[in-house]
Design a protein around this motif. Structure first.
Motif, PDB file in Angstrom:
ATOM      1  N   ARG A  65       0.901  -1.304   0.122  1.00  0.00           N
ATOM      2  CA  ARG A  65      -0.119  -0.011  -0.072  1.00  0.00           C
ATOM      3  C   ARG A  65       0.759   1.180  -0.050  1.00  0.00           C
ATOM      4  O   ARG A  65       0.418   2.172  -0.695  1.00  0.00           O
TER       5      ARG A  65
ATOM      6  N   LYS B 167      -8.447   4.466   7.454  1.00  0.00           N
ATOM      7  CA  LYS B 167      -9.101   3.559   6.626  1.00  0.00           C
ATOM      8  C   LYS B 167      -8.235   3.063   5.713  1.00  0.00           C
ATOM      9  O   LYS B 167      -8.491   1.673   5.247  1.00  0.00           O
ATOM     10  N   ASN B 168      -7.288   3.685   5.056  1.00  0.00           N
ATOM     11  CA  ASN B 168      -6.345   3.072   4.086  1.00  0.00           C
ATOM     12  C   ASN B 168      -5.540   2.262   4.584  1.00  0.00           C
ATOM     13  O   ASN B 168      -4.959   1.538   3.825  1.00  0.00           O
ATOM     14  N   TRP B 169      -5.084   2.000   6.236  1.00  0.00           N
ATOM     15  CA  TRP B 169      -4.246   1.337   6.530  1.00  0.00           C
ATOM     16  C   TRP B 169      -4.779   0.208   7.416  1.00  0.00           C
ATOM     17  O   TRP B 169      -4.040  -0.467   8.168  1.00  0.00           O
TER      18      TRP B 169
ATOM     19  N   GLY C 271      -2.665   6.778   9.884  1.00  0.00           N
ATOM     20  CA  GLY C 271      -3.408   7.911   9.183  1.00  0.00           C
ATOM     21  C   GLY C 271      -3.329   9.157   9.673  1.00  0.00           C
ATOM     22  O   GLY C 271      -3.235   9.920   8.681  1.00  0.00           O
TER      23      GLY C 271
ATOM     24  N   GLN D 111      -0.140  10.159   7.558  1.00  0.00           N
ATOM     25  CA  GLN D 111      -0.523  10.547   6.155  1.00  0.00           C
ATOM     26  C   GLN D 111      -1.204  11.895   5.906  1.00  0.00           C
ATOM     27  O   GLN D 111      -0.916  12.825   5.160  1.00  0.00           O
TER      28      GLN D 111
ATOM     29  N   ALA E 107      -8.071   8.800   6.796  1.00  0.00           N
ATOM     30  CA  ALA E 107      -6.904   8.217   6.400  1.00  0.00           C
ATOM     31  C   ALA E 107      -6.618   6.931   6.888  1.00  0.00           C
ATOM     32  O   ALA E 107      -5.964   6.171   6.144  1.00  0.00           O
TER      33      ALA E 107
END
Length: 200
Positions: free
Chosen positions: A68, A192-194, A102, A105, A190
């Motif tokens: 990712r 949620k991307n991880w 998050g 980021q 943010a």
């Protein structure tokens, strides 16, 4: 480590970060001592597992996060060292690794040499006053990966403790916008991307 002067000499000044910064507040001597001790512990960011299942879960997480993060950090070794350090420092401080990623980021977009308009530095956008309050006073060290991540995780833990576990308020305090929703909501989005089943 490249310092600010050597970056300038190379013509590669750090890009400003979009995030804000912590607000300097008086610290009780006991709090200052505890935070200083947490920063000073020089344990290396090497995970130690006494259980094969936990080690395998960590390796699955590391592989997934590496994939990712590839677009933001293309060098494999740099990416793995960064993720290992985030994992280690977040757990060392008793934080959710997903939330910390998050926050990074939002704060710096994963840029090691990011500097905000208010002077916050590095991955977790540490305000220089923290180097004086709980560190050795060397602001340049805030661009060191492990130092920056350790400061950021210890500071976020401190704010969580001050806010009695209220993540929303602690994130606002971290950003210098306590009580406002924009920053905590940006970090939650943010994070949620991880997410990963093995982030645990």
């Amino acid at each position: 480590m490249l310092g600010v002067l050597s970056l300038g000499a190379l013509g590669a000044w750090p890009e400003p970060a979009a995030a804000g910064g912590q607000i300097e507040e008086p610290l009780a001597d006991s709090v200052r001592s505890a935070l200083s001790a947490a920063i000073a512990n020089s344990a290396p960011p090497v995970p130690d597992f006494n259980d094969t299942g936990k080690r395998l879960a960590y390796l699955r997480w590391l592989g997934a996060m590496s994939d990712r993060l590839y677009r933001r950090k293309t060098d494999f070794q740099t990416r793995i060292e960064f993720l290992q350090t985030v994992w280690y420092e977040s757990r060392r401080a008793g934080l959710d690794t997903t939330l910390v990623l998050g926050l990074i980021q939002v704060e710096s977009a994963f840029r090691k040499f990011a500097i905000s308009r208010v002077g916050a530095r590095g991955y977790m956008q540490i305000m220089p006053f923290w180097a004086r309050l709980i560190g050795d006073g060397d602001v340049g060290r805030l661009f060191n990966m492990q130092t920056n991540l350790r400061f950021g995780c210890v500071i976020l833990r401190h704010y969580l403790d001050r806010e009695r576990g209220d993540t929303f308020m602690a994130l606002g305090r971290y950003n210098g916008s306590r009580g406002r929703a924009e920053y905590p909501n940006a970090v939650y989005a943010a994070a949620k991307n991880w997410t990963h089943p093995d982030a645990g």
